[in-house]
Scaffold this motif. Structure first.
Motif, PDB file in Angstrom:
ATOM      1  N   GLN A   7      13.466 -30.673  15.036  1.00 36.90           N
ATOM      2  CA  GLN A   7      13.903 -29.751  16.085  1.00 36.90           C
ATOM      3  C   GLN A   7      15.420 -29.578  16.019  1.00 36.90           C
ATOM      4  OE1 GLN A   7      12.257 -30.819  19.905  1.00 36.90           O
ATOM      5  NE2 GLN A   7      10.174 -30.761  19.127  1.00 36.90           N
ATOM      6  N   LYS A  47      -1.265 -17.336  10.407  1.00 43.24           N
ATOM      7  CA  LYS A  47      -1.348 -18.793  10.314  1.00 43.24           C
ATOM      8  C   LYS A  47      -1.613 -19.233   8.875  1.00 43.24           C
ATOM      9  CE  LYS A  47      -4.844 -21.074  12.037  1.00 43.24           C
ATOM     10  NZ  LYS A  47      -5.779 -21.773  12.955  1.00 43.24           N
ATOM     11  N   LYS A  71       7.288 -25.430  12.741  1.00 46.30           N
ATOM     12  CA  LYS A  71       7.523 -24.882  14.084  1.00 46.30           C
ATOM     13  C   LYS A  71       6.659 -23.640  14.291  1.00 46.30           C
ATOM     14  CE  LYS A  71      11.312 -23.325  17.064  1.00 46.30           C
ATOM     15  NZ  LYS A  71      12.777 -23.150  17.145  1.00 46.30           N
ATOM     16  N   ALA A  72       6.627 -22.760  13.304  1.00 45.86           N
ATOM     17  CA  ALA A  72       5.799 -21.551  13.396  1.00 45.86           C
ATOM     18  C   ALA A  72       4.319 -21.911  13.469  1.00 45.86           C
ATOM     19  CB  ALA A  72       6.067 -20.635  12.209  1.00 45.86           C
ATOM     20  N   ALA A  74       2.956 -24.639  14.657  1.00 42.69           N
ATOM     21  CA  ALA A  74       2.663 -25.169  15.991  1.00 42.69           C
ATOM     22  C   ALA A  74       2.518 -24.017  16.987  1.00 42.69           C
ATOM     23  CB  ALA A  74       3.757 -26.141  16.423  1.00 42.69           C
ATOM     24  N   ARG A  75       3.416 -23.027  16.890  1.00 44.50           N
ATOM     25  CA  ARG A  75       3.358 -21.859  17.775  1.00 44.50           C
ATOM     26  C   ARG A  75       2.085 -21.056  17.556  1.00 44.50           C
ATOM     27  NH1 ARG A  75       4.775 -17.199  16.168  1.00 44.50           N
ATOM     28  NH2 ARG A  75       6.290 -17.906  14.634  1.00 44.50           N
ATOM     29  N   LEU A  76       1.619 -20.994  16.311  1.00 41.67           N
ATOM     30  CA  LEU A  76       0.425 -20.218  15.979  1.00 41.67           C
ATOM     31  C   LEU A  76      -0.875 -20.983  16.229  1.00 41.67           C
ATOM     32  CD1 LEU A  76       1.730 -18.576  12.686  1.00 41.67           C
ATOM     33  CD2 LEU A  76       1.192 -17.391  14.837  1.00 41.67           C
ATOM     34  N   PHE A 112       6.783 -30.636  16.654  1.00 43.74           N
ATOM     35  CA  PHE A 112       6.680 -29.294  17.230  1.00 43.74           C
ATOM     36  C   PHE A 112       5.366 -29.016  17.941  1.00 43.74           C
ATOM     37  CE2 PHE A 112       9.982 -28.375  13.963  1.00 43.74           C
ATOM     38  CZ  PHE A 112      10.979 -27.926  14.834  1.00 43.74           C
ATOM     39  N   LYS A 113       4.274 -29.706  17.598  1.00 42.30           N
ATOM     40  CA  LYS A 113       2.974 -29.374  18.199  1.00 42.30           C
ATOM     41  C   LYS A 113       2.992 -29.732  19.671  1.00 42.30           C
ATOM     42  CE  LYS A 113       0.544 -33.676  17.190  1.00 42.30           C
ATOM     43  NZ  LYS A 113      -0.404 -34.348  16.359  1.00 42.30           N
ATOM     44  N   PRO A 114       2.244 -28.964  20.451  1.00 44.79           N
ATOM     45  CA  PRO A 114       2.182 -29.260  21.881  1.00 44.79           C
ATOM     46  C   PRO A 114       1.558 -30.635  22.113  1.00 44.79           C
ATOM     47  CG  PRO A 114       1.207 -27.117  21.388  1.00 44.79           C
ATOM     48  CD  PRO A 114       1.478 -27.792  20.077  1.00 44.79           C
TER      49      PRO A 114
END
Length: 116
Positions: A7, A47, A71-72, A74-76, A112-114
Motif C-alpha cells: 500500500q 479481472k 490492488k486492482a 482486490a477491487r475487482l 489489499f483484499k477486503p
C-alpha cells in the motif's frame, strides 16, 4: 525481495510519477489510455486481464507492478484462489526466481483484499 507495505509502495510510486505527469503529459496520458484499453472488457474480462498482468509483473520481477495489479484485483473481487492459480502459472513459466516474487504478490494481495 519483499516490500514492507505494498500500500505504501503504490502510494510512493504514484507520488513519484507526479512530476512526469507534468513534464511529459502526453507520454503519461498515452500510457494511461493504453492501460485502460488493455484492461477493458472484451473477449476476456477485466479481472482475467489483471490476473495476466499480475503474472507478467511477477515474471518481470516488478514490485510496483505487483502492487498495482494486486490492488486492482482486490477491487475487482478476485479470490485468493484465482490469484494463487495465476501465480502458479507464472512460477511454471519462470521457475525459482519467479516463485520468490510470487511470494511478494501473495503478501501484496493480502494487504489489499477486503477483510473477511
Amino acid at each position: 525481495m519483499t516490500v514492507a507495505s505494498y500500500q505504501q509502495l503504490t502510494q510512493t510510486i504514484s507520488g513519484n510519477l507526479a512530476p512526469l505527469r507534468k513534464s511529459v503529459p502526453g507520454v503519461m496520458a498515452g500510457f494511461h489510455e493504453m492501460g485502460k484499453a488493455a484492461i477493458a472488457d472484451g473477449a476476456l474480462d477485466a479481472k482475467t486481464k489483471e490476473l495476466i498482468a499480475l503474472a507478467v509483473g511477477v515474471a518481470a520481477r516488478c514490485e510496483g507492478c505487483i502492487g498495482f495489479h494486486t490492488k486492482a484485483l482486490a477491487r475487482l473481487g478476485a479470490t485468493q484462489a484465482e490469484v494463487h492459480e495465476a501465480l502458479g502459472v507464472a512460477i511454471y513459466m519462470g521457475g525459482g526466481p519467479v516463485a520468490m516474487y510470487a511470494a511478494s504478490a501473495v503478501q501484496a494481495f493480502d494487504e489489499f483484499k477486503p477483510a473477511a
